[in-house]
Design a protein around this motif. Structure first.
Motif, PDB file in Angstrom:
ATOM      1  N   SER A 153       0.846  -1.193   0.000  1.00 13.33           N
ATOM      2  CA  SER A 153       0.000   0.000   0.000  1.00 13.33           C
ATOM      3  C   SER A 153       0.881   1.243   0.000  1.00 13.33           C
ATOM      4  CB  SER A 153      -0.938   0.009   1.207  1.00 13.33           C
ATOM      5  OG  SER A 153      -0.210   0.126   2.404  1.00 13.33           O
ATOM      6  N   ARG A 155       0.325   4.804   0.909  1.00 14.00           N
ATOM      7  CA  ARG A 155      -0.708   5.585   1.600  1.00 14.00           C
ATOM      8  C   ARG A 155      -0.745   7.031   1.142  1.00 14.00           C
ATOM      9  NH1 ARG A 155       0.850   8.425   6.106  1.00 14.00           N
ATOM     10  NH2 ARG A 155       3.054   8.353   6.554  1.00 14.00           N
ATOM     11  N   ASP A 197      -3.189   7.624  -3.163  1.00 18.12           N
ATOM     12  CA  ASP A 197      -3.305   6.439  -2.301  1.00 18.12           C
ATOM     13  C   ASP A 197      -3.565   5.249  -3.223  1.00 18.12           C
ATOM     14  OD1 ASP A 197      -3.292   7.818   0.294  1.00 18.12           O
ATOM     15  OD2 ASP A 197      -5.202   8.627  -0.372  1.00 18.12           O
ATOM     16  N   GLU A 198      -2.600   4.369  -3.347  1.00 13.75           N
ATOM     17  CA  GLU A 198      -2.710   3.286  -4.321  1.00 13.75           C
ATOM     18  C   GLU A 198      -2.213   1.970  -3.721  1.00 13.75           C
ATOM     19  OE1 GLU A 198      -1.665   6.050  -8.179  1.00 13.75           O
ATOM     20  OE2 GLU A 198      -0.043   5.332  -6.900  1.00 13.75           O
ATOM     21  N   ILE A 199      -2.515   0.893  -4.415  1.00 11.22           N
ATOM     22  CA  ILE A 199      -1.964  -0.411  -4.055  1.00 11.22           C
ATOM     23  C   ILE A 199      -1.249  -0.949  -5.284  1.00 11.22           C
ATOM     24  CG2 ILE A 199      -2.476  -2.793  -3.380  1.00 11.22           C
ATOM     25  CD1 ILE A 199      -4.778  -1.680  -1.693  1.00 11.22           C
ATOM     26  N   GLN A 244      -5.326   3.921   2.932  1.00  9.55           N
ATOM     27  CA  GLN A 244      -4.971   2.584   3.395  1.00  9.55           C
ATOM     28  C   GLN A 244      -3.548   2.565   3.919  1.00  9.55           C
ATOM     29  OE1 GLN A 244      -5.423   3.196   0.072  1.00  9.55           O
ATOM     30  NE2 GLN A 244      -3.402   2.791  -0.717  1.00  9.55           N
ATOM     31  N   LEU A 292      -2.443  -3.892   4.735  1.00  9.03           N
ATOM     32  CA  LEU A 292      -3.303  -4.893   4.142  1.00  9.03           C
ATOM     33  C   LEU A 292      -2.809  -6.271   4.562  1.00  9.03           C
ATOM     34  CD1 LEU A 292      -1.762  -5.627   0.931  1.00  9.03           C
ATOM     35  CD2 LEU A 292      -2.167  -3.218   1.135  1.00  9.03           C
ATOM     36  N   VAL A 348      -7.983  -4.560   3.526  1.00  5.12           N
ATOM     37  CA  VAL A 348      -7.277  -3.286   3.561  1.00  5.12           C
ATOM     38  C   VAL A 348      -7.826  -2.454   4.718  1.00  5.12           C
ATOM     39  CG1 VAL A 348      -6.747  -1.182   2.274  1.00  5.12           C
ATOM     40  CG2 VAL A 348      -7.026  -3.349   1.048  1.00  5.12           C
ATOM     41  N   ASP A 385      -8.295   1.081   6.536  1.00  6.34           N
ATOM     42  CA  ASP A 385      -8.397   2.478   6.114  1.00  6.34           C
ATOM     43  C   ASP A 385      -8.259   3.394   7.313  1.00  6.34           C
ATOM     44  OD1 ASP A 385      -9.072   4.950   5.076  1.00  6.34           O
ATOM     45  OD2 ASP A 385     -11.129   4.399   4.587  1.00  6.34           O
TER      46      ASP A 385
END
Length: 184
Positions: free
Chosen positions: A66, A68, A74-76, A99, A102, A112, A114
Motif C-alpha cells: 500500500s 498511503r 493512495d494506491e496499491i 490505506q 493490508l 485493507v 483504512d
C-alpha cells in the motif's frame, strides 16, 4: 513494514522515501523497488497475494504494497519477490481512502485497513476494486492489520485509541483484544 517471502527473503518498506528493500536469506540487502507513482511514494503495509488472487496486474505469490500517499495518490501496487522493480498498479487512488496496511486472509481474500475514513475495512479484489465492510463499533485510525488463520479473525491496531481489536471479517463486529499501548 516487514514481510517474509516463502523462500525466507525479507522485504522492508521505507515509508517516506517510497522504497522497498530486500534482504536475502543469509545474504546482503538491496534496493528492490525504487519508485511507485510520481515521486510522492509513502509505501507502508505489505502482504503476499494468496493462491487464488489473480488479476490483471497481480499474480498469486506477488507482494502487494500500500502506498498511503501522504500528500499524493493512495494506491496499491504489486511486485515480484523474484525480480527487482517491475512494480504494477493494482488499485488506483479511489479517493477518500487512506490505506495503511493490508493482509491476506482465508478464501483468497485481501483486506485493507483504512486510516482516513476510520471504521472501515475493505476487501480488495484482484481487479483493483474495493468492497467495504463497516467495522462496528468503529475504529478511528486502523494502522496495522493481520489475519489470524487459526481463528479466522482479523486483528487491527487502532492508533487513535492505542489498542488492538479483534474483527470478524464476515460481520465487521469488533471486540477490544488489548489496550494500554503507547504511541504505535
Amino acid at each position: 513494514h516487514l514481510i517474509f517471502a516463502p523462500n525466507g527473503d525479507a522485504f522492508i518498506t521505507e515509508d517516506y522515501s517510497g522504497y522497498v528493500y530486500r534482504k536475502a536469506w543469509g545474504g546482503s540487502s538491496s534496493l528492490w523497488v525504487a519508485g511507485f507513482h510520481s515521486g510522492d511514494d509513502d509505501v507502508y503495509g505489505m502482504t503476499i497475494a494468496p493462491p487464488g488472487f489473480d488479476g490483471p496486474n497481480v499474480n498469486p505469490g506477488d507482494i502487494l504494497v500500500s502506498d498511503r500517499g501522504y500528500s499524493g495518490a493512495d494506491e496499491i501496487w504489486s511486485f515480484s519477490p523474484a525480480a527487482a522493480e517491475g512494480e504494477l498498479l493494482v488499485m488506483p487512488d479511489p479517493g477518500n481512502v487512506d490505506q495503511y496496511d493490508l493482509c491476506a486472509g482465508g478464501n483468497d481474500t485481501v483486506y485493507v485497513a483504512d486510516a482516513l475514513d476510520g471504521g472501515h475495512l475493505y476487501v480488495l479484489e484482484a481487479d483493483g476494486s474495493l468492497g467495504s465492510l463497516v467495522i462496528s463499533p468503529p475504529l478511528s485510525a486502523p494502522y496495522s492489520i493481520v489475519y489470524d488463520s487459526q481463528t479466522g479473525a482479523i486483528f487491527i491496531a487502532d492508533g487513535a485509541t492505542e489498542s488492538v481489536h479483534r474483527v470478524d471479517p464476515h460481520t465487521g463486529s469488533s471486540v477490544l483484544a488489548a489496550s494500554g499501548f503507547r504511541q504505535f
